[in-house]
Design a protein around this motif. Structure first.
Motif, PDB file in Angstrom:
ATOM      1  N   HIS A 137      51.023  31.814  30.187  1.00 55.00           N
ATOM      2  CA  HIS A 137      50.133  30.766  29.671  1.00 55.00           C
ATOM      3  C   HIS A 137      49.900  29.632  30.674  1.00 55.00           C
ATOM      4  O   HIS A 137      49.233  28.652  30.358  1.00 55.00           O
ATOM      5  CB  HIS A 137      50.686  30.208  28.359  1.00 55.00           C
ATOM      6  N   ILE A 138      50.492  29.764  31.860  1.00 60.10           N
ATOM      7  CA  ILE A 138      50.277  28.716  32.866  1.00 60.10           C
ATOM      8  C   ILE A 138      49.104  29.118  33.765  1.00 60.10           C
ATOM      9  O   ILE A 138      49.138  30.164  34.401  1.00 60.10           O
ATOM     10  CB  ILE A 138      51.556  28.495  33.709  1.00 60.10           C
ATOM     11  N   VAL A 140      46.534  29.725  36.768  1.00 59.58           N
ATOM     12  CA  VAL A 140      46.850  29.981  38.172  1.00 59.58           C
ATOM     13  C   VAL A 140      46.225  28.938  39.098  1.00 59.58           C
ATOM     14  O   VAL A 140      46.406  28.978  40.302  1.00 59.58           O
ATOM     15  CB  VAL A 140      46.408  31.393  38.614  1.00 59.58           C
ATOM     16  N   LYS A 141      45.449  28.032  38.505  1.00 63.26           N
ATOM     17  CA  LYS A 141      44.868  26.948  39.307  1.00 63.26           C
ATOM     18  C   LYS A 141      45.373  25.625  38.735  1.00 63.26           C
ATOM     19  O   LYS A 141      45.879  25.576  37.622  1.00 63.26           O
ATOM     20  CB  LYS A 141      43.335  26.984  39.207  1.00 63.26           C
ATOM     21  N   ASP A 142      45.181  24.567  39.487  1.00 64.62           N
ATOM     22  CA  ASP A 142      45.533  23.238  39.016  1.00 64.62           C
ATOM     23  C   ASP A 142      44.845  23.009  37.664  1.00 64.62           C
ATOM     24  O   ASP A 142      43.647  23.214  37.518  1.00 64.62           O
ATOM     25  CB  ASP A 142      45.021  22.224  40.057  1.00 64.62           C
ATOM     26  N   SER A 143      45.633  22.614  36.675  1.00 72.11           N
ATOM     27  CA  SER A 143      45.063  22.508  35.330  1.00 72.11           C
ATOM     28  C   SER A 143      44.072  21.344  35.197  1.00 72.11           C
ATOM     29  O   SER A 143      43.474  21.159  34.148  1.00 72.11           O
ATOM     30  CB  SER A 143      46.179  22.400  34.290  1.00 72.11           C
ATOM     31  N   LYS A 144      43.887  20.569  36.236  1.00 71.44           N
ATOM     32  CA  LYS A 144      42.837  19.532  36.199  1.00 71.44           C
ATOM     33  C   LYS A 144      41.557  20.044  36.872  1.00 71.44           C
ATOM     34  O   LYS A 144      40.511  19.417  36.797  1.00 71.44           O
ATOM     35  CB  LYS A 144      43.298  18.262  36.940  1.00 71.44           C
ATOM     36  N   ASP A 145      41.685  21.195  37.556  1.00 75.25           N
ATOM     37  CA  ASP A 145      40.574  21.719  38.339  1.00 75.25           C
ATOM     38  C   ASP A 145      39.753  22.724  37.538  1.00 75.25           C
ATOM     39  O   ASP A 145      39.931  23.930  37.654  1.00 75.25           O
ATOM     40  CB  ASP A 145      41.133  22.374  39.623  1.00 75.25           C
ATOM     41  N   PHE A 146      38.902  22.207  36.664  1.00 70.65           N
ATOM     42  CA  PHE A 146      38.025  23.119  35.926  1.00 70.65           C
ATOM     43  C   PHE A 146      36.730  22.415  35.559  1.00 70.65           C
ATOM     44  O   PHE A 146      36.651  21.188  35.555  1.00 70.65           O
ATOM     45  CB  PHE A 146      38.712  23.644  34.659  1.00 70.65           C
ATOM     46  N   VAL A 224      41.290  29.588  23.082  1.00 65.87           N
ATOM     47  CA  VAL A 224      40.899  28.830  24.270  1.00 65.87           C
ATOM     48  C   VAL A 224      41.339  29.622  25.498  1.00 65.87           C
ATOM     49  O   VAL A 224      42.446  30.155  25.535  1.00 65.87           O
ATOM     50  CB  VAL A 224      41.540  27.428  24.262  1.00 65.87           C
ATOM     51  N   ILE A 225      40.448  29.754  26.485  1.00 61.83           N
ATOM     52  CA  ILE A 225      40.808  30.473  27.707  1.00 61.83           C
ATOM     53  C   ILE A 225      40.511  29.636  28.951  1.00 61.83           C
ATOM     54  O   ILE A 225      39.583  28.829  28.959  1.00 61.83           O
ATOM     55  CB  ILE A 225      40.098  31.859  27.815  1.00 61.83           C
ATOM     56  N   PHE A 226      41.356  29.817  29.968  1.00 62.17           N
ATOM     57  CA  PHE A 226      41.147  29.200  31.275  1.00 62.17           C
ATOM     58  C   PHE A 226      40.761  30.348  32.198  1.00 62.17           C
ATOM     59  O   PHE A 226      41.551  31.265  32.406  1.00 62.17           O
ATOM     60  CB  PHE A 226      42.436  28.518  31.746  1.00 62.17           C
ATOM     61  N   ILE A 227      39.541  30.306  32.724  1.00 60.73           N
ATOM     62  CA  ILE A 227      39.067  31.409  33.559  1.00 60.73           C
ATOM     63  C   ILE A 227      39.085  30.926  35.004  1.00 60.73           C
ATOM     64  O   ILE A 227      38.302  30.058  35.381  1.00 60.73           O
ATOM     65  CB  ILE A 227      37.636  31.829  33.165  1.00 60.73           C
ATOM     66  N   ALA A 228      40.018  31.485  35.795  1.00 58.82           N
ATOM     67  CA  ALA A 228      40.114  31.098  37.197  1.00 58.82           C
ATOM     68  C   ALA A 228      39.170  31.962  38.011  1.00 58.82           C
ATOM     69  O   ALA A 228      39.171  33.182  37.869  1.00 58.82           O
ATOM     70  CB  ALA A 228      41.547  31.260  37.689  1.00 58.82           C
ATOM     71  N   ASP A 229      38.347  31.341  38.838  1.00 57.64           N
ATOM     72  CA  ASP A 229      37.416  32.056  39.719  1.00 57.64           C
ATOM     73  C   ASP A 229      36.435  32.968  38.993  1.00 57.64           C
ATOM     74  O   ASP A 229      36.329  34.156  39.285  1.00 57.64           O
ATOM     75  CB  ASP A 229      38.183  32.857  40.790  1.00 57.64           C
ATOM     76  N   ALA A 230      35.723  32.397  38.054  1.00 60.50           N
ATOM     77  CA  ALA A 230      34.602  33.125  37.454  1.00 60.50           C
ATOM     78  C   ALA A 230      33.413  32.919  38.377  1.00 60.50           C
ATOM     79  O   ALA A 230      33.284  31.872  39.005  1.00 60.50           O
ATOM     80  CB  ALA A 230      34.285  32.557  36.076  1.00 60.50           C
ATOM     81  N   LYS A 231      32.558  33.929  38.478  1.00 62.81           N
ATOM     82  CA  LYS A 231      31.380  33.787  39.342  1.00 62.81           C
ATOM     83  C   LYS A 231      30.200  33.272  38.517  1.00 62.81           C
ATOM     84  O   LYS A 231      29.907  33.796  37.443  1.00 62.81           O
ATOM     85  CB  LYS A 231      31.037  35.136  39.978  1.00 62.81           C
ATOM     86  N   ILE A 232      29.559  32.241  39.036  1.00 63.45           N
ATOM     87  CA  ILE A 232      28.440  31.634  38.314  1.00 63.45           C
ATOM     88  C   ILE A 232      27.116  32.151  38.879  1.00 63.45           C
ATOM     89  O   ILE A 232      26.901  32.155  40.087  1.00 63.45           O
ATOM     90  CB  ILE A 232      28.483  30.093  38.460  1.00 63.45           C
ATOM     91  N   THR A 233      26.261  32.617  37.988  1.00 61.17           N
ATOM     92  CA  THR A 233      24.937  33.072  38.439  1.00 61.17           C
ATOM     93  C   THR A 233      23.875  32.599  37.463  1.00 61.17           C
ATOM     94  O   THR A 233      24.158  32.336  36.297  1.00 61.17           O
ATOM     95  CB  THR A 233      24.841  34.618  38.523  1.00 61.17           C
ATOM     96  N   PHE A 234      22.670  32.497  37.961  1.00 57.11           N
ATOM     97  CA  PHE A 234      21.560  32.180  37.081  1.00 57.11           C
ATOM     98  C   PHE A 234      21.053  33.483  36.493  1.00 57.11           C
ATOM     99  O   PHE A 234      20.828  34.456  37.206  1.00 57.11           O
ATOM    100  CB  PHE A 234      20.430  31.476  37.852  1.00 57.11           C
ATOM    101  N   THR A 252      43.523  33.172  31.749  1.00 56.55           N
ATOM    102  CA  THR A 252      44.743  32.725  31.085  1.00 56.55           C
ATOM    103  C   THR A 252      44.396  32.413  29.631  1.00 56.55           C
ATOM    104  O   THR A 252      43.575  31.543  29.359  1.00 56.55           O
ATOM    105  CB  THR A 252      45.321  31.492  31.787  1.00 56.55           C
ATOM    106  N   VAL A 253      45.004  33.176  28.718  1.00 53.95           N
ATOM    107  CA  VAL A 253      44.724  33.016  27.293  1.00 53.95           C
ATOM    108  C   VAL A 253      45.645  31.940  26.720  1.00 53.95           C
ATOM    109  O   VAL A 253      46.835  31.903  27.026  1.00 53.95           O
ATOM    110  CB  VAL A 253      44.937  34.364  26.559  1.00 53.95           C
ATOM    111  N   SER A 254      45.097  31.046  25.898  1.00 49.61           N
ATOM    112  CA  SER A 254      45.841  29.915  25.327  1.00 49.61           C
ATOM    113  C   SER A 254      46.630  29.179  26.410  1.00 49.61           C
ATOM    114  O   SER A 254      47.861  29.146  26.385  1.00 49.61           O
ATOM    115  CB  SER A 254      46.800  30.384  24.226  1.00 49.61           C
ATOM    116  N   PRO A 255      45.928  28.616  27.398  1.00 47.39           N
ATOM    117  CA  PRO A 255      46.624  27.974  28.515  1.00 47.39           C
ATOM    118  C   PRO A 255      47.485  26.797  28.056  1.00 47.39           C
ATOM    119  O   PRO A 255      47.129  26.088  27.123  1.00 47.39           O
ATOM    120  CB  PRO A 255      45.490  27.499  29.429  1.00 47.39           C
ATOM    121  N   ASP A 256      48.628  26.665  28.732  1.00 50.12           N
ATOM    122  CA  ASP A 256      49.594  25.629  28.397  1.00 50.12           C
ATOM    123  C   ASP A 256      49.186  24.335  29.100  1.00 50.12           C
ATOM    124  O   ASP A 256      49.655  24.030  30.187  1.00 50.12           O
ATOM    125  CB  ASP A 256      50.968  26.128  28.885  1.00 50.12           C
ATOM    126  N   MET A 257      48.251  23.607  28.496  1.00 49.67           N
ATOM    127  CA  MET A 257      47.777  22.347  29.065  1.00 49.67           C
ATOM    128  C   MET A 257      47.176  21.490  27.952  1.00 49.67           C
ATOM    129  O   MET A 257      46.657  22.025  26.975  1.00 49.67           O
ATOM    130  CB  MET A 257      46.754  22.623  30.181  1.00 49.67           C
TER     131      MET A 257
END
Ligand SMILES: [Zn+2]
Length: 458
Positions: A137-138, A140-146, A224-234, A252-257
């Motif tokens: 649940h932690i 993989v990126k800084d939990s402030k970086d989203f 709630v999910i934290f998605i690290a490195d999702a690719k953004i496209t139009f 990360t499912v149900s992130p601990d933050m």
């Protein structure tokens, strides 16, 4: 309990032999076929996973081998499993290639697991498992970086092609669609709808089997999910930005933050009230007529929203109870209900926080619809209620008690044709909620026509 001499991921280096790593699998990729080189006799297959053994340390593992070995391995170990990996090779990672195709890790190395030299098994030591399980649940990126979904939408094309982290709640999970890729191989695709306090619907696309499996097994509406490195496209089809899960992504499912806890509570409230479900279905496209019992049966069978028409009697309509039960005030920004007289929104995630408070007042009351098969309790809200009653909330609050009673009796026990939307809800006793999309009184002839048609179907 025997002491275990395992290596911490942070201590690994290429000089070590007989390594033993114990970690939790936090990411996994699909199997890929790598055709035989000239000097090799058989085709090789590969897949990767990512293991973590402390809050800050994780490493990518590449698994190589024959078709049957790789299939067995991939079927045996999944995201969330705690595994022991013995005799894997510690190799310096090819930074450029890893950066492009694998999750970004803090380790300068990767582990290579081969069919004849390495072993993997499920960890059976409960003490170690208990220590490692919470690590999933932690983020993989800084939990402030989203990014929140509002930032992504507001960025327009600036984020096109970039990899970013997203924190959002799940609004709905689409069905997995199978198709044939241009190379003739079978492909699959699934769309997950996300939302947060800023955007009510945002698409996350999954094309990988493993990503789809993770979503299907560990995520549901409101998660709630934290998605690290999702690719953004139009996406020109949707005319907006979308995110795609790729081989670099770790969900990360149900992130601990803390932000996730707030979003979770907000999401539960929004899903429950139905406020997110703006009337997306045009009335013209709803044509099926059902009895009350048939509608109840349909929502029991379907996890999706159910739409239908019912011809029934209005058997409950408390227009003459206290005004606070008929008219409710909601925050303009987030649609949270505001207690009468309050001049602020109590939703901690409200996007309007810190700004001048504004609210909208509208009808929001219960109405019972009955036919010979049963009774359905429905929510009737503005602007549907205004149209049905023929008055605004301001006009309604000026009515005398007698006027309100007269208005109620204009509808009570009369036959109506109601367009109803139903969706699952965990907070109602029945397990679902029914919302009126349109309701008008009908004359008895029309009602008899519909009713007899339904009777013949039984
Ligand atoms: Zn609000």
């Amino acid at each position: 309990m025997a002491a275990m001499n395992y290596n911490w991921i942070s201590d690994l280096n290429p000089k070590l032999s007989n390594t033993m790593v114990i970690g939790i699998i936090i990411g996994k990729t699909d199997i890929k076929h790598s055709p035989a080189r000239k000097d090799a006799r058989v085709d090789r297959f590969v897949f990767g996973f990512t293991v973590k053994d402390s809050p800050d340390f994780f490493i990518n593992v590449l698994v190589l081998g024959s078709d049957s070995f790789i299939n067995t391995m991939s079927n045996s170990y999944n995201i969330g499993d705690v595994v022991t990996i013995e005799n894997a090779l510690v190799a310096i990672k090819d930074s450029e290639k890893e950066e492009r195709f694998c999750p970004t890790t803090p380790s300068p190395y990767r582990l290579i697991l081969s069919e004849f030299h390495s072993q993997v098994h499920h960890c059976v030591d409960m003490h170690t498992k208990d220590r490692l399980l919470p690590l999933i649940h932690i983020p993989v990126k800084d939990s402030k970086d989203f990014y929140n979904l509002g930032d992504i939408q507001a960025s327009g094309n600036n984020l096109e092609g970039s990899f970013i982290n997203i924190l959002a709640a799940v609004k709905g999970i689409g069905e997995m669609k199978l198709f044939q890729k241009s190379d003739g191989c079978p492909g699959q695709r699934m769309e997950v709808k996300l939302f947060d306090g800023f955007v009510s619907s945002f698409s996350l696309l999954c094309w990988d089997r493993e990503a789809i499996k993770q979503v299907q097994t560990s995520v549901c509406k409101g998660t709630v999910i934290f998605i690290a490195d999702a690719k953004i496209t139009f996406d020109s089809f949707r005319n907006g930005m979308t995110a795609t899960v790729n081989s670099k992504t770790i969900i990360t499912v149900s992130p601990d933050m803390q932000e996730a806890d707030l979003l979770y509570r907000y999401a539960a409230e929004m899903l429950e009230s139905g406020a997110l479900e703006q009337d997306d279905m045009p009335l013209e496209s709803i044509s099926a007529v059902y009895t009350v019992a048939q509608l109840k049966g349909k929502i029991q069978e379907s996890p999706e929203t159910v739409y239908g028409i019912t011809i029934s009697f209005i058997t409950g309509f408390d227009l003459d109870s206290s005004v606070s039960k008929v008219i409710k005030t909601r925050c303009t920004n987030c649609k949270f209900q505001v207690t009468e007289g309050m001049q602020y929104c109590s939703n901690q995630l409200c996007p309007g926080k810190g700004q001048v408070f504004s609210s909208t007042t509208g009808f929001d009351l219960l109405m019972d619809l009955s036919d010979r098969t049963g009774t359905l309790q429905c929510n009737l809200r503005s602007p549907v209620a205004d149209a049905m009653l023929g008055c605004t909330t301001e006009q309604f609050t000026c009515l005398t008690e007698n006027d309100r009673s007269a208005l109620k009796w204009k509808f009570l026990l009369e036959t109506c044709k109601a367009y109803v939307k139903m969706f699952r809800s965990t907070r109602t006793k029945s397990g679902f909620r029914a919302v009126i999309l349109s309701c008008s009184l009908v004359d008895t002839d029309e009602a008899t026509q519909h009713t007899s048609a339904l009777l013949n179907e039984d």
